[in-house]
Design a protein around this motif. Structure first.
Motif, PDB file in Angstrom:
ATOM      1  N   ALA A 124      14.906 -80.109 -41.361  1.00  0.00           N
ATOM      2  CA  ALA A 124      15.423 -78.848 -42.660  1.00  0.00           C
ATOM      3  C   ALA A 124      15.635 -79.096 -43.331  1.00  0.00           C
ATOM      4  O   ALA A 124      16.023 -78.474 -45.186  1.00  0.00           O
ATOM      5  N   GLN A 125      15.126 -80.876 -43.704  1.00  0.00           N
ATOM      6  CA  GLN A 125      15.443 -81.586 -45.215  1.00  0.00           C
ATOM      7  C   GLN A 125      15.038 -80.976 -46.332  1.00  0.00           C
ATOM      8  O   GLN A 125      15.165 -80.598 -47.515  1.00  0.00           O
ATOM      9  N   ARG A 126      13.560 -79.589 -46.170  1.00  0.00           N
ATOM     10  CA  ARG A 126      12.977 -79.095 -47.038  1.00  0.00           C
ATOM     11  C   ARG A 126      14.260 -77.502 -48.097  1.00  0.00           C
ATOM     12  O   ARG A 126      13.281 -77.480 -48.339  1.00  0.00           O
ATOM     13  N   PHE A 127      15.215 -77.230 -46.863  1.00  0.00           N
ATOM     14  CA  PHE A 127      15.587 -77.138 -47.603  1.00  0.00           C
ATOM     15  C   PHE A 127      17.262 -76.762 -48.366  1.00  0.00           C
ATOM     16  O   PHE A 127      18.346 -76.602 -48.647  1.00  0.00           O
ATOM     17  N   GLY A 128      15.925 -77.924 -49.379  1.00  0.00           N
ATOM     18  CA  GLY A 128      17.651 -78.361 -50.646  1.00  0.00           C
ATOM     19  C   GLY A 128      17.975 -79.791 -50.544  1.00  0.00           C
ATOM     20  O   GLY A 128      18.883 -80.099 -50.888  1.00  0.00           O
ATOM     21  N   VAL A 129      17.949 -80.880 -48.824  1.00  0.00           N
ATOM     22  CA  VAL A 129      18.466 -82.069 -48.715  1.00  0.00           C
ATOM     23  C   VAL A 129      17.587 -82.736 -49.786  1.00  0.00           C
ATOM     24  O   VAL A 129      16.112 -83.099 -49.493  1.00  0.00           O
ATOM     25  N   PRO A 130      18.190 -83.451 -50.566  1.00  0.00           N
ATOM     26  CA  PRO A 130      17.799 -84.934 -51.155  1.00  0.00           C
ATOM     27  C   PRO A 130      16.598 -85.596 -49.984  1.00  0.00           C
ATOM     28  O   PRO A 130      17.238 -86.325 -49.114  1.00  0.00           O
ATOM     29  N   MET A 131      15.952 -87.075 -50.355  1.00  0.00           N
ATOM     30  CA  MET A 131      14.832 -87.716 -49.531  1.00  0.00           C
ATOM     31  C   MET A 131      16.392 -88.614 -49.211  1.00  0.00           C
ATOM     32  O   MET A 131      15.814 -88.667 -47.501  1.00  0.00           O
ATOM     33  N   GLY A 132      16.859 -88.585 -49.575  1.00  0.00           N
ATOM     34  CA  GLY A 132      17.549 -90.116 -48.816  1.00  0.00           C
ATOM     35  C   GLY A 132      17.429 -91.286 -48.093  1.00  0.00           C
ATOM     36  O   GLY A 132      17.385 -91.627 -47.441  1.00  0.00           O
ATOM     37  N   PHE A 133      16.312 -92.156 -48.952  1.00  0.00           N
ATOM     38  CA  PHE A 133      15.044 -92.904 -48.703  1.00  0.00           C
ATOM     39  C   PHE A 133      14.462 -93.005 -47.597  1.00  0.00           C
ATOM     40  O   PHE A 133      14.806 -93.578 -46.638  1.00  0.00           O
ATOM     41  N   GLY A 134      14.876 -92.137 -46.989  1.00  0.00           N
ATOM     42  CA  GLY A 134      13.792 -91.249 -45.653  1.00  0.00           C
ATOM     43  C   GLY A 134      14.206 -90.713 -44.701  1.00  0.00           C
ATOM     44  O   GLY A 134      14.057 -90.718 -43.182  1.00  0.00           O
ATOM     45  N   GLY A 135      15.547 -90.496 -44.793  1.00  0.00           N
ATOM     46  CA  GLY A 135      16.963 -90.147 -43.790  1.00  0.00           C
ATOM     47  C   GLY A 135      17.569 -90.869 -43.016  1.00  0.00           C
ATOM     48  O   GLY A 135      18.307 -92.209 -43.347  1.00  0.00           O
ATOM     49  N   PRO A 136      17.895 -90.441 -41.730  1.00  0.00           N
ATOM     50  CA  PRO A 136      17.830 -89.448 -41.069  1.00  0.00           C
ATOM     51  C   PRO A 136      18.335 -88.045 -41.780  1.00  0.00           C
ATOM     52  O   PRO A 136      19.691 -87.650 -41.993  1.00  0.00           O
ATOM     53  N   HIS A 137      17.587 -86.871 -41.164  1.00  0.00           N
ATOM     54  CA  HIS A 137      17.743 -85.312 -41.811  1.00  0.00           C
ATOM     55  C   HIS A 137      17.782 -84.626 -40.800  1.00  0.00           C
ATOM     56  O   HIS A 137      16.937 -85.090 -39.700  1.00  0.00           O
ATOM     57  N   ALA A 138      18.806 -83.631 -40.737  1.00  0.00           N
ATOM     58  CA  ALA A 138      19.214 -82.912 -39.506  1.00  0.00           C
ATOM     59  C   ALA A 138      18.124 -81.597 -39.043  1.00  0.00           C
ATOM     60  O   ALA A 138      16.775 -81.267 -39.751  1.00  0.00           O
ATOM     61  N   ALA A 139      17.220 -81.403 -37.915  1.00  0.00           N
ATOM     62  CA  ALA A 139      16.518 -81.245 -37.404  1.00  0.00           C
ATOM     63  C   ALA A 139      16.733 -79.579 -36.940  1.00  0.00           C
ATOM     64  O   ALA A 139      17.903 -79.376 -36.506  1.00  0.00           O
ATOM     65  N   PHE A 140      15.585 -79.052 -37.394  1.00  0.00           N
ATOM     66  CA  PHE A 140      16.106 -77.404 -36.443  1.00  0.00           C
ATOM     67  C   PHE A 140      15.077 -76.968 -34.991  1.00  0.00           C
ATOM     68  O   PHE A 140      14.456 -78.146 -34.923  1.00  0.00           O
ATOM     69  N   PHE A 141      15.722 -76.409 -34.240  1.00  0.00           N
ATOM     70  CA  PHE A 141      15.211 -76.309 -32.880  1.00  0.00           C
ATOM     71  C   PHE A 141      15.663 -75.249 -32.305  1.00  0.00           C
ATOM     72  O   PHE A 141      16.426 -74.393 -31.859  1.00  0.00           O
ATOM     73  N   ALA A 142      14.314 -74.690 -31.619  1.00  0.00           N
ATOM     74  CA  ALA A 142      14.815 -73.081 -31.337  1.00  0.00           C
ATOM     75  C   ALA A 142      13.805 -72.605 -30.209  1.00  0.00           C
ATOM     76  O   ALA A 142      12.397 -73.876 -30.335  1.00  0.00           O
ATOM     77  N   VAL A 143      13.696 -71.960 -29.182  1.00  0.00           N
ATOM     78  CA  VAL A 143      13.636 -71.340 -27.774  1.00  0.00           C
ATOM     79  C   VAL A 143      13.068 -70.151 -27.633  1.00  0.00           C
ATOM     80  O   VAL A 143      13.908 -69.506 -28.250  1.00  0.00           O
ATOM     81  N   LYS A 144      12.335 -69.704 -26.940  1.00  0.00           N
ATOM     82  CA  LYS A 144      12.239 -68.515 -25.398  1.00  0.00           C
ATOM     83  C   LYS A 144      13.777 -68.503 -25.511  1.00  0.00           C
ATOM     84  O   LYS A 144      14.613 -69.417 -24.537  1.00  0.00           O
ATOM     85  N   ASN A 145      14.125 -67.429 -24.931  1.00  0.00           N
ATOM     86  CA  ASN A 145      15.872 -67.222 -24.135  1.00  0.00           C
ATOM     87  C   ASN A 145      15.659 -67.623 -23.135  1.00  0.00           C
ATOM     88  O   ASN A 145      16.785 -67.758 -22.108  1.00  0.00           O
ATOM     89  N   ASP A 146      14.127 -67.347 -22.706  1.00  0.00           N
ATOM     90  CA  ASP A 146      14.688 -67.583 -20.675  1.00  0.00           C
ATOM     91  C   ASP A 146      14.429 -68.908 -20.429  1.00  0.00           C
ATOM     92  O   ASP A 146      15.302 -69.509 -19.212  1.00  0.00           O
ATOM     93  N   ILE A 147      14.118 -69.994 -21.647  1.00  0.00           N
ATOM     94  CA  ILE A 147      14.442 -71.197 -21.628  1.00  0.00           C
ATOM     95  C   ILE A 147      15.983 -72.429 -21.890  1.00  0.00           C
ATOM     96  O   ILE A 147      15.939 -73.032 -22.641  1.00  0.00           O
ATOM     97  N   ARG A 148      16.368 -71.335 -21.907  1.00  0.00           N
ATOM     98  CA  ARG A 148      17.742 -71.538 -23.477  1.00  0.00           C
ATOM     99  C   ARG A 148      19.164 -73.237 -22.898  1.00  0.00           C
ATOM    100  O   ARG A 148      19.127 -73.791 -23.357  1.00  0.00           O
ATOM    101  N   TYR A 149      18.884 -72.334 -21.672  1.00  0.00           N
ATOM    102  CA  TYR A 149      19.871 -73.633 -20.874  1.00  0.00           C
ATOM    103  C   TYR A 149      19.517 -74.535 -20.740  1.00  0.00           C
ATOM    104  O   TYR A 149      19.991 -75.539 -20.070  1.00  0.00           O
ATOM    105  N   ARG A 150      18.083 -75.064 -20.845  1.00  0.00           N
ATOM    106  CA  ARG A 150      17.627 -76.546 -21.098  1.00  0.00           C
ATOM    107  C   ARG A 150      17.352 -77.042 -21.776  1.00  0.00           C
ATOM    108  O   ARG A 150      17.340 -78.347 -22.938  1.00  0.00           O
TER     109      ARG A 150
END
Length: 315
Positions: free
Chosen positions: A251-277
Motif C-alpha cells: 500500500a506504500q504506493r498511495f503516498g507513504v514515503p520510502m522510509g528507508f525500505g519499509g516495512p510498509h503496510a500490505a493489502f490483502f483481498a480474496v474471493k468471498n468463498d475463502i474469506r474465513y481463511r
C-alpha cells in the motif's frame, strides 16, 4: 487543582507522582550531550526550528531499490483532509478498537478502496508487508486442501523479497516451492499444486493479462494468486477480472514515503468463498446500543491471541 491535591506548584505535584529516579528537572538532563544551542531554547516553535536545522544536515539519496518500493507524491489536499485530519484518528490505543471509531472508519475506507481496485469481494485491514502477505497467500492455498497438495508455484518474475519469505515460511510446513515461468507449465493436469502466484506488474515492469492462465489453474482446482500494484490497478485489468482468487501487494504506493525500505503496510483481498481463511482483521459496520451506526472488528482469523500455541498467523 493544585489546592485540591495539596500541592504548592506543578513542580511539587510532579515530585509527588513521579519516582525520583526518573524525574527530570533540568533540560541538561534531557540532553546529556549538553548542547547549549538546544538547552537555551524554551518554546516548542524554537525547538522544532532547531531540530529542523539539525535534520537538514542529513543527505537524502536517491533510492534504486524498486521491487514494489517507489517514490510517490502525496497531494496536499489529501495530506490536509485525510492524513492530518483529527476526525480520522483518536487518542485511544488501537488495541481498544471499538473505542477508536475514527481509526476504524479509516480502515474501513482502506478495505473498500482495496476491494474496488482489486475487483475482489473482501479485503482485510492490511498486513505487515508485501512479502509477508505473499507467504500468507501461500499458506491459505496449502491449508485449503488440508495440506494434501504440497506444491506452490511462484513466477520467476516475482519480487525477490516475496520469494524469500515464501520459501522461509514454506520450509517448516513441508511445502515445495517451485520458481519458474508459469507460461511454460500446463497447470490443468497438475493436481499436486495448491496455488500459483504471479507478479503483475512483474519484476521487469511488464503488465500481463493472466486470464487464460488463471482459468487453466482453476481446472486443476488450485488457486490463482496475484501480487499487484494498487496504483496500476486504477488503469490495468484487475486481478478479479482475470479470475484471481487472492490479490496482495504494497500500500506504500498511495503516498507513504520510502522510509528507508519499509516495512510498509500490505493489502490483502480474496474471493468471498475463502474469506474465513484470510489472515488479519476485517472492520465492519454494525449498530451500537443506542441504535446508531458503529464500526467494529467484524472478523479476526487465526490470530495469536485467539489460538495461542495453535495460531497459524501472528500478523
Amino acid at each position: 487543582m493544585l489546592k485540591e491535591i495539596n500541592s504548592k506548584s506543578i513542580e511539587n505535584m510532579l515530585e509527588q507522582v513521579i519516582p525520583e529516579k526518573i524525574l527530570t528537572t533540568k533540560l541538561s538532563d534531557m540532553f546529556p550531550h549538553k548542547s547549549a544551542d538546544i538547552i537555551r531554547v524554551r518554546s516548542e516553535h524554537l525547538y522544532l526550528k532547531r531540530l529542523k536545522q539539525i535534520a537538514s544536515k542529513n543527505k537524502v539519496m536517491k533510492s534504486l531499490q524498486g521491487q514494489g518500493f517507489y517514490p510517490c507524491l502525496t497531494p496536499n489536499v489529501i495530506l490536509r483532509n485525510v492524513l492530518e485530519n483529527p476526525n480520522w484518528y483518536t487518542p485511544y490505543t488501537p488495541y481498544q478498537a471499538e473505542i477508536s471509531q475514527g481509526r476504524l472508519e479509516n480502515l474501513l475506507n482502506f478495505q473498500t478502496m482495496v476491494t474496488d481496485l482489486t475487483g475482489l469481494d473482501i479485503a482485510n485491514a492490511s498486513l505487515l508487508d508485501e512479502a509477508t502477505a505473499g507467504a500468507e497467500a501461500m499458506f491459505m492455498c496449502f491449508s485449503h486442501f488440508n495440506k494434501k497438495r504440497g506444491v506452490f508455484f511462484v513466477s520467476d518474475k516475482t519480487f525477490a523479497h516475496t520469494v524469500a519469505v515464501i520459501r522461509t515460511r514454506a520450509e517448516p510446513l513441508g511445502v515445495e516451492v517451485i520458481v519458474g515461468d508459469p507460461r511454460d507449465v500446463d497447470f490443468a493436469s497438475r493436481e499436486d499444486i495448491c496455488g500459483v502466484l504471479v507478479q503483475n506488474p512483474d519484476l521487469d515492469g511488464n503488465i500481463v493479462d493472466w486470464t487464460r492462465k488463471a482459468a487453466e489453474v482453476h481446472k486443476s482446482g488450485a488457486f490463482f494468486v496475484v501480487g499487484a500494484d494498487l496504483l496500476s490497478l486504477t488503469l490495468a485489468k484487475t486481478p478479479g477480472e482475470m479470475g484471481a482468487d487472492i490479490a496482495f501487494g504494497l500500500a506504500q504506493r498511495f503516498g507513504v514515503p520510502m522510509g528507508f525500505g519499509g516495512p510498509h503496510a500490505a493489502f490483502f483481498a480474496v474471493k468471498n468463498d475463502i474469506r474465513y481463511r484470510m489472515p488479519g482483521r476485517v472492520i465492519g459496520v454494525s449498530i451500537d446500543a443506542y441504535g446508531k451506526r458503529a464500526l467494529r472488528m467484524a472478523m479476526q482469523t487465526r490470530e495469536q491471541h485467539i489460538r495461542r500455541d495453535r495460531a497459524t498467523s501472528n500478523i
